[in-house]
Write a protein that holds these residues in place. Sequence first.
Motif, mmCIF file in Angstrom:
data_model
loop_
_atom_site.group_PDB
_atom_site.id
_atom_site.type_symbol
_atom_site.label_atom_id
_atom_site.label_comp_id
_atom_site.label_asym_id
_atom_site.label_seq_id
_atom_site.Cartn_x
_atom_site.Cartn_y
_atom_site.Cartn_z
ATOM 1 N N UNK A 41 0.867 -1.171 0.000
ATOM 2 C CA UNK A 41 0.000 0.000 0.000
ATOM 3 C C UNK A 41 0.907 1.224 0.000
ATOM 4 N N UNK A 42 0.656 2.163 -0.891
ATOM 5 C CA UNK A 42 1.483 3.359 -1.010
ATOM 6 C C UNK A 42 0.652 4.576 -0.608
ATOM 7 N N UNK A 43 1.153 5.346 0.348
ATOM 8 C CA UNK A 43 0.466 6.556 0.786
ATOM 9 C C UNK A 43 0.761 7.692 -0.184
ATOM 10 N N UNK A 44 -0.295 8.379 -0.624
ATOM 11 C CA UNK A 44 -0.133 9.500 -1.556
ATOM 12 C C UNK A 44 -1.357 10.393 -1.405
ATOM 13 N N UNK A 45 -1.178 11.571 -0.824
ATOM 14 C CA UNK A 45 -2.315 12.412 -0.459
ATOM 15 C C UNK A 45 -2.609 13.534 -1.438
ATOM 16 N N UNK A 46 -1.827 13.637 -2.509
ATOM 17 C CA UNK A 46 -2.100 14.620 -3.552
ATOM 18 C C UNK A 46 -1.433 14.177 -4.838
ATOM 19 N N UNK A 47 -2.058 14.526 -5.945
ATOM 20 C CA UNK A 47 -1.476 14.267 -7.257
ATOM 21 C C UNK A 47 -0.856 15.523 -7.855
ATOM 22 N N UNK A 48 -0.833 16.594 -7.074
ATOM 23 C CA UNK A 48 -0.240 17.862 -7.492
ATOM 24 C C UNK A 48 1.050 18.085 -6.710
ATOM 25 N N UNK A 49 2.134 18.348 -7.404
ATOM 26 C CA UNK A 49 3.451 18.423 -6.766
ATOM 27 C C UNK A 49 3.505 19.462 -5.652
ATOM 28 N N UNK A 50 2.966 20.649 -5.897
ATOM 29 C CA UNK A 50 3.033 21.704 -4.892
ATOM 30 C C UNK A 50 2.254 21.318 -3.634
ATOM 31 N N UNK A 51 1.068 20.761 -3.827
ATOM 32 C CA UNK A 51 0.268 20.384 -2.660
ATOM 33 C C UNK A 51 0.882 19.188 -1.939
ATOM 34 N N UNK A 52 1.403 18.241 -2.698
ATOM 35 C CA UNK A 52 2.072 17.104 -2.071
ATOM 36 C C UNK A 52 3.205 17.593 -1.175
ATOM 37 N N UNK A 53 3.978 18.543 -1.676
ATOM 38 C CA UNK A 53 5.084 19.097 -0.895
ATOM 39 C C UNK A 53 4.560 19.825 0.345
ATOM 40 N N UNK A 54 3.437 20.500 0.209
ATOM 41 C CA UNK A 54 2.858 21.217 1.341
ATOM 42 C C UNK A 54 2.401 20.251 2.438
ATOM 43 N N UNK A 55 1.784 19.140 2.032
ATOM 44 C CA UNK A 55 1.276 18.171 3.009
ATOM 45 C C UNK A 55 2.413 17.405 3.672
ATOM 46 N N UNK A 56 3.350 16.926 2.869
ATOM 47 C CA UNK A 56 4.413 16.043 3.378
ATOM 48 C C UNK A 56 5.668 16.790 3.791
ATOM 49 N N UNK A 57 5.772 18.068 3.373
ATOM 50 C CA UNK A 57 6.942 18.905 3.623
ATOM 51 C C UNK A 57 8.196 18.359 2.935
ATOM 52 N N UNK A 58 7.977 17.598 1.859
ATOM 53 C CA UNK A 58 9.062 17.066 1.043
ATOM 54 C C UNK A 58 8.616 17.072 -0.422
ATOM 55 N N UNK A 59 9.547 17.303 -1.352
ATOM 56 C CA UNK A 59 9.228 17.400 -2.775
ATOM 57 C C UNK A 59 9.556 16.075 -3.465
ATOM 58 N N UNK A 60 8.710 15.061 -3.245
ATOM 59 C CA UNK A 60 9.046 13.717 -3.735
ATOM 60 C C UNK A 60 7.878 13.035 -4.459
ATOM 61 N N UNK A 61 6.888 13.787 -4.923
ATOM 62 C CA UNK A 61 5.736 13.159 -5.577
ATOM 63 C C UNK A 61 6.163 12.313 -6.771
ATOM 64 N N UNK A 62 7.079 12.811 -7.577
ATOM 65 C CA UNK A 62 7.514 12.056 -8.759
ATOM 66 C C UNK A 62 8.094 10.707 -8.367
ATOM 67 N N UNK A 63 8.858 10.666 -7.277
ATOM 68 C CA UNK A 63 9.427 9.392 -6.813
ATOM 69 C C UNK A 63 8.335 8.434 -6.364
#
Length: 354
Positions: free
Chosen positions: A143-165
């Motif tokens: 199971x992979x946790x992913x709370x946004x499909x938008x890079x900026x918002x993903x970074x805002x939620x997780x405080x890391x810029x790793x959506x592409x990974x």
Amino acid sequence: MPTGSPVPVVLQRRQPAAPTGQLPVAGPLVDRFGRVHTDVRLSVTDRCNLRCSYCLPEEKASWLPGGDILTFDEMARVAAVARQLGVRTVRLTGGEPLLRQGIAELVARLDSLGFDDLSLTTNGVRLARMAGDLAAAGLRRVNVSCDSLTADRFREITRRDVLAQVLEAMDVAEASGLTPVKVNVVVIGGVNDDEVLDFAAFARRTGRVVRFIEYMPLDAGRAWQRPVVVPGHEILGRIAARWPLAPIGKVGDDPAPADRYRFLDGGGEIAVISSVTAPFCGSCDRLRVTADGAIRNCLFAATEWSLRDAMRSGCSDDELALLFREAVWQKLPGHGIGDVDFVPPARTMSQIGG
């Protein structure tokens, strides 16, 4: 539900029976309400390489000392005792479990015990480079946790810029045979709930099961508030208005927390985990073992039983088994989030294990 209906059936959760009997010393892991426990979530670390706003503080988190964490020998022993007590499935959790050095070795040891299913929940940051080794060791799925499909918002939620990974990791996991890949999305009102249809479209496009999870009171900052919980039935209603859904199975027949729904046009499936608004306590069959070896009979439990301390004091496997039985026997009928006197657990999600 009639074919083509845009509104899904809201499934009703089974309530636990009245408490009966005395602590059993043989047979399955059953509690006072007749719930048999066959699933263990085994946390391998409390550390994480993300800082999700609904879990960890933005500043440096406080981790458990290394000596407090269970060794692989201790984890394998705990798992073997649990297997003898009728546990059939194990999910490795954290923190982020892929931060634990040598995790594939632990997977291989657990796989040798003969569980029906051996899975892992991850944030996906390290998954692409490790998926092949994990699959070869015996891991079945992730199971992979992913709370946004938008890079900026993903970074805002997780405080890391790793959506592409994370997105790449899902592809690599599938190519490695770790299927089905399920995608966990914690939905928070005013934060990412406007992406519900985007994630449903993602499920249809990729064939992955997207599981929408209600926001729970497990954050380090104690900022959780009921008004920002987006109810599962509301999530389903939004999706069904665009792509009609039909329920898969009946909740009372399945102890899993997710209510599953298929797209009527054959476009795959989604699921919701309504832990706050429609809890599945009546059919819950799971236990959690924290990274420092404490049994928790509920995510929101106030009491723990230390397997680690027992093992390091020289206990026998029979004594470990009795600790499991005692923890299960003391399980309450429900988590009590809706009660006026509810108090969130002292540990955060990363310290408990998801």
